[in-house]
Design an enzyme around this catalytic site. Structure first.
Site, PDB file in Angstrom:
ATOM      1  N   GLU B  60      16.914  20.471  57.655  1.00  0.00           N
ATOM      2  CA  GLU B  60      17.352  20.002  58.973  1.00  0.00           C
ATOM      3  C   GLU B  60      18.859  19.810  59.024  1.00  0.00           C
ATOM      4  O   GLU B  60      19.492  20.077  60.047  1.00  0.00           O
ATOM      5  CB  GLU B  60      16.633  18.697  59.333  1.00  0.00           C
ATOM      6  CG  GLU B  60      15.146  18.855  59.647  1.00  0.00           C
ATOM      7  CD  GLU B  60      14.273  19.095  58.422  1.00  0.00           C
ATOM      8  OE1 GLU B  60      14.750  18.865  57.289  1.00  0.00           O
ATOM      9  OE2 GLU B  60      13.117  19.520  58.580  1.00  0.00           O
ATOM     10  N   HIS B 129       5.248  12.075  61.867  1.00  0.00           N
ATOM     11  CA  HIS B 129       5.142  13.106  62.903  1.00  0.00           C
ATOM     12  C   HIS B 129       5.004  12.524  64.303  1.00  0.00           C
ATOM     13  O   HIS B 129       4.851  13.272  65.254  1.00  0.00           O
ATOM     14  CB  HIS B 129       3.944  14.018  62.634  1.00  0.00           C
ATOM     15  CG  HIS B 129       4.145  14.962  61.491  1.00  0.00           C
ATOM     16  ND1 HIS B 129       4.359  14.541  60.202  1.00  0.00           N
ATOM     17  CD2 HIS B 129       4.159  16.316  61.439  1.00  0.00           C
ATOM     18  CE1 HIS B 129       4.492  15.596  59.420  1.00  0.00           C
ATOM     19  NE2 HIS B 129       4.381  16.683  60.144  1.00  0.00           N
TER      20      HIS B 129
HETATM   21  C1  LIG Z   1      11.896  17.101  56.142  1.00  0.00           C
HETATM   22  C2  LIG Z   1      10.748  17.843  56.737  1.00  0.00           C
HETATM   23  N1  LIG Z   1      10.984  18.841  57.612  1.00  0.00           N
HETATM   24  C3  LIG Z   1       9.971  19.517  58.169  1.00  0.00           C
HETATM   25  C4  LIG Z   1       8.678  19.208  57.873  1.00  0.00           C
HETATM   26  C5  LIG Z   1       7.535  19.960  58.542  1.00  0.00           C
HETATM   27  N2  LIG Z   1       6.862  20.830  57.552  1.00  0.00           N
HETATM   28  C6  LIG Z   1       5.735  20.427  56.935  1.00  0.00           C
HETATM   29  S1  LIG Z   1       5.240  21.508  55.797  1.00  0.00           S
HETATM   30  C7  LIG Z   1       6.510  22.556  56.082  1.00  0.00           C
HETATM   31  C8  LIG Z   1       6.645  23.792  55.255  1.00  0.00           C
HETATM   32  C9  LIG Z   1       6.748  23.493  53.797  1.00  0.00           C
HETATM   33  O1  LIG Z   1       6.798  24.635  53.038  1.00  0.00           O
HETATM   34  P1  LIG Z   1       6.895  24.629  51.460  1.00  0.00           P
HETATM   35  O2  LIG Z   1       7.958  23.687  51.007  1.00  0.00           O
HETATM   36  O3  LIG Z   1       7.002  26.014  51.019  1.00  0.00           O
HETATM   37  O4  LIG Z   1       5.520  23.981  50.987  1.00  0.00           O
HETATM   38  P2  LIG Z   1       4.024  24.507  51.254  1.00  0.00           P
HETATM   39  O5  LIG Z   1       3.617  23.955  52.580  1.00  0.00           O
HETATM   40  O6  LIG Z   1       4.047  25.984  51.231  1.00  0.00           O
HETATM   41  O7  LIG Z   1       3.213  23.910  50.175  1.00  0.00           O
HETATM   42  C10 LIG Z   1       7.311  22.053  57.109  1.00  0.00           C
HETATM   43  C11 LIG Z   1       8.497  22.735  57.664  1.00  0.00           C
HETATM   44  C12 LIG Z   1       8.462  18.157  56.957  1.00  0.00           C
HETATM   45  N3  LIG Z   1       7.214  17.757  56.600  1.00  0.00           N
HETATM   46  N4  LIG Z   1       9.502  17.507  56.395  1.00  0.00           N
END
Ligand SMILES: Cc1ncc(C[n+]2csc(CCOP(=O)(O)OP(=O)(O)O)c2C)c(N)n1
Ligand SMILES: [Mg+2]
Lengths: 378, 326
Positions: B60, B129
């Protein structure tokens, strides 16, 4: 134009340098997709007894079964939020098998199985997913502490926190490490760099896992970074870094074990990239993978998932068979059924309790709010 | 006029802005092919191209910095923060940087950035959220904070926000995305960023709210009408800066007021509205100001959220207290 060289190394040939970065991280594997051994030496070094192999297999099956049941329950509204884990069993359950009771687990929202394997009862995991405060207690059924934090929703935050734990363990001269998990998406966060950099600077007792499962919700791995390997990010911080086939339980275990031994001896942290794949939706909250990836791609990864090769390998060793697997699965299902019943019997979360969880000594307005909700039985 | 959902109105505004002004860009986590996790940008990449609507890596702070830097090349960025609970990751970009840049350039440059982000409870999301964090950003000088409560305003206010030469934090209520539908004028139009709107007229008391609090206030006003109490509902629409004139007008008309917010009692906007009323219009009041807000705890994601969130009944009870005071 003449090359500019220092000590016979070209310095300004950026194309060459990019290629060198690409070649820097060979992928460690012990079992291939079919369960054949591709590295006997590495297998020996992993030093896994038959019992260990059975334990790892069972942990992975527990995780798969938990995934199947949780996704179903979430669809019926009986489980809260759930992030599917299918395909990541080796990356999660074979890695965490290398850690001890006293080590601190720092999970992300997808890392529920590792906490369960550390002794957190499934009924608490269910309550956590439902937003019930009892699910925020990290203790075993017997009330013994489970060294884990709540699954972190803020992507990357568990990494910096793990560094703090790791430095604390080192200062207290504990025979323990902190081990943290994030995704390849998480490796783009500032917190990720800050955590590995601090841990490196303090030579803190930390092991960092990046589960590269191909996607961050809909965003593909290629979009996160130009780095050819996420492990390369560790180099910038002076942290030893390894890429491992994340669907190969034996290779994942070996790297985790070596990393833990290194970190616990005061040498500093290790960063491990597990190459795996998320076989299902991002979460149970309405994600449709077919909006951003092809079914063929998902099908191809299902052929490479960790249970197939582990089953093959252990069957050939005559320590596993279909009957054993079915017996264990039904054992797990009975356990899950019992745990759901326990979770369902717990009284609904009370708001008055929630307010009490805010400050040790509530303020004036909070006391009024607690009294009001208590008078309504809420 | 066509009846549209809140999220469709928001998407339409972005579509029109992309069409009208080639300098408008949209970026954020998953906003491209996937159209955002709520589909607010669905179809925009396919229509306007990957150059103008694109995904970012997951960070972000990086998204905020990107937006700030792009303004030097005269782009007008619309950046998405996937959930406003992740405000803290981008807080430095918003409060430490974009809000201060007009000052840092001695008023010689504009920073036309829109930070779009969904907020608010009631949809059983996981932790972080659903939080109402508007109070935190509304305390920062140098940014506008806009929180529409219906589809027509969402479209007009978003288009104004995109035209604004100052950074705007544009907050979209998660629960309203699909639960509220309303008539939305066709085509391109703007709704001013400095005026509150009366959404229901009344003479007996004023209920002042914004964002997700407005439909709850209207519901309470409907209940009160059954008891022959005519409540006026004022929708602030922009919570920073506040339309103090409109607040004064309704207070002078009714002399009684209940301030309603979805956020925790200790968190921000309502307190500020009450302070302005006390400071400027206290002599027009016939009763102490009433307030309805959420308890001062973290947001209880999941099973307890319905108990925690403000309800029309709470507003009715508070309104009766204020109306019956003498
Ligand atoms: C700081 C933050 N930004 C955005 C989100 C929303 N979000 C939840 S999961 C996700 C993707 C995460 O991807 P990754 O790190 O590859 O982990 P995976 O879900 O594939 O295990 C996002 C953008 C969040 N939880 N925290
Ligand atoms: Mg991922």
């Amino acid at each position: 134009m003449a090359d500019i060289t220092v000590n016979n190394e070209t310095i300004l040939d950026f194309t060459k340098q990019l290629k060198a970065q690409n070649d820097m991280f060979p992928v460690l594997s012990i079992l291939n997709n079919n369960g054949d051994i591709v590295d006997e030496e590495a297998l020996k070094r992993a030093d896994l007894s038959d019992d260990d192999l059975i334990n790892i297999m069972k942990r992975m099956l527990l995780s798969r079964q938990l995934n199947i049941r949780s996704t179903k329950l979430a669809k019926q509204g009986r489980f809260g939020f759930f992030a599917p884990t299918a395909g990541q069993e080796a990356s999660q359950m074979a890695s965490s098998y290398a850690f001890n009771h006293d080590d601190w687990l720092m999970p992300g929202y997808r890392d529920i199985p590792q906490i369960v394997a550390k002794g957190w009862p499934i009924w608490k995991a269910i309550l956590w997913s439902r937003g019930h405060a009892l699910g925020n207690e990290f203790t075993t059924e017997e009330g013994e502490p489970v060294n884990s934090w709540m699954p972190q929703i803020i992507i990357g935050a568990q990494y910096v926190e793990a560094t703090g734990i790791a430095l604390g363990l080192k200062k207290r001269q504990k025979d323990a490490v902190a081990y943290a998990y994030t995704g390849e998406g998480g490796s783009s966060q500032g917190d990720f760099y800050e955590a590995i950099n601090f841990a490196g600077a303090y030579k803190a007792n930390a092991v960092f896992f990046v589960q590269n499962n191909g996607y961050a919700i809909s965003t593909p791995r290629a979009l996160q970074t130009a780095a050819p390997h996420l492990a390369a990010k560790g180099w910038a911080a002076g942290v030893p870094s390894v890429v491992v086939d994340g669907n190969d339980p034996l290779a994942v275990y070996l790297v985790a074990k070596e990393a833990r031994a290194w970190a616990v001896s005061g040498n500093g942290p290790v960063l491990i990239e597990t190459l795996t794949n998320r076989l299902e939706a991002h979460s149970t909250a309405g994600d449709d993978p077919l909006r951003y990836r092809k079914q063929e791609d998902i099908d191809a990864w299902w052929k490479k998932e960790p249970l197939i090769r582990m089953r093959q390998f252990m069957t050939e060793k005559s320590i596993w068979d279909e009957d054993k697997e079915n017996a264990y699965i039904s054992e797990v299902n009975t356990l899950i059924d019992e745990q759901i019943k326990i979770a369902d019997k717990v009284d609904k979360q009370k708001i008055s309790n929630f307010i009490k969880n805010t400050l040790e000594v509530p303020g004036y307005a909070m006391k009024e709010q607690i009294a009001k909700f208590e008078s309504e039985g809420k | 006029m066509a009846v549209k959902s809140y999220i469709d109105a928001i998407r339409e505004a972005m579509d029109l802005a992309l069409e009208k002004d080639k300098d408008v860009l949209i970026f954020g986590e998953d906003v491209g092919e996937n159209g955002g996790v709520f589909r607010a940008t669905d179809g925009l990449q396919a229509k306007h191209g990957e150059d103008r609507v694109f995904n970012t890596p997951l960070a972000e702070s990086g998204i905020g910095g990107l937006a700030i830097g792009l303004t030097t090349q005269n782009y007008r960025p619309i950046m998405e923060i996937q959930f406003f609970g992740f405000l803290f990751e981008v807080m430095d970009s918003i409060a430490g940087q974009m809000a201060r840049n007009r000052f840092r350039f001695n008023n010689t440059r504009n920073f036309p950035i829109v930070v779009r982000s969904p907020y608010g409870g009631g949809t059983k999301t996981p932790e972080m959220h659903a939080d109402n964090l508007e109070g935190i950003v509304a305390q920062v000088p140098g940014i506008r904070v806009v929180m529409p409560a219906n589809p027509a305003d969402a479209k007009g206010l978003l288009l104004s926000s995109i035209e604004s030469n100052d950074p705007v934090v544009f907050l979209e209520n998660l629960h309203l995305y699909r639960s509220v539908k309303g008539e939305v004028p066709e085509g391109y139009y703007t709704t001013p960023l400095d005026t509150a709107a009366i959404v229901r007229e009344g003479k007996d008391l004023s209920i002042i709210s914004y964002g997700g609090g407005v439909p709850v206030a209207v519901k309470a006003a409907d209940e009160l009408a059954k008891q022959d109490i005519e409540a006026e509902v004022l929708d602030l629409r922009t919570v920073s800066p506040l339309d103090i004139e409109a607040i004064g007008q309704t207070i002078q008309k009714t002399g009684r007021v209940v301030v309603v917010q979805e956020a925790q009692r200790m968190a921000g906007i309502g307190a500020n509205v009450m302070a302005e009323i006390s400071e400027r219009f206290i002599l027009s009041l016939k009763a102490p100001i009433g307030r309805v807000a959420a308890p001062d705890s973290v947001y209880p994601f999941g099973q307890a959220e319905n108990d925690w969130m403000i309800k029309a009944d709470d507003i009715v009870a508070k309104a009766l207290e204020v109306v019956n005071y003498d």
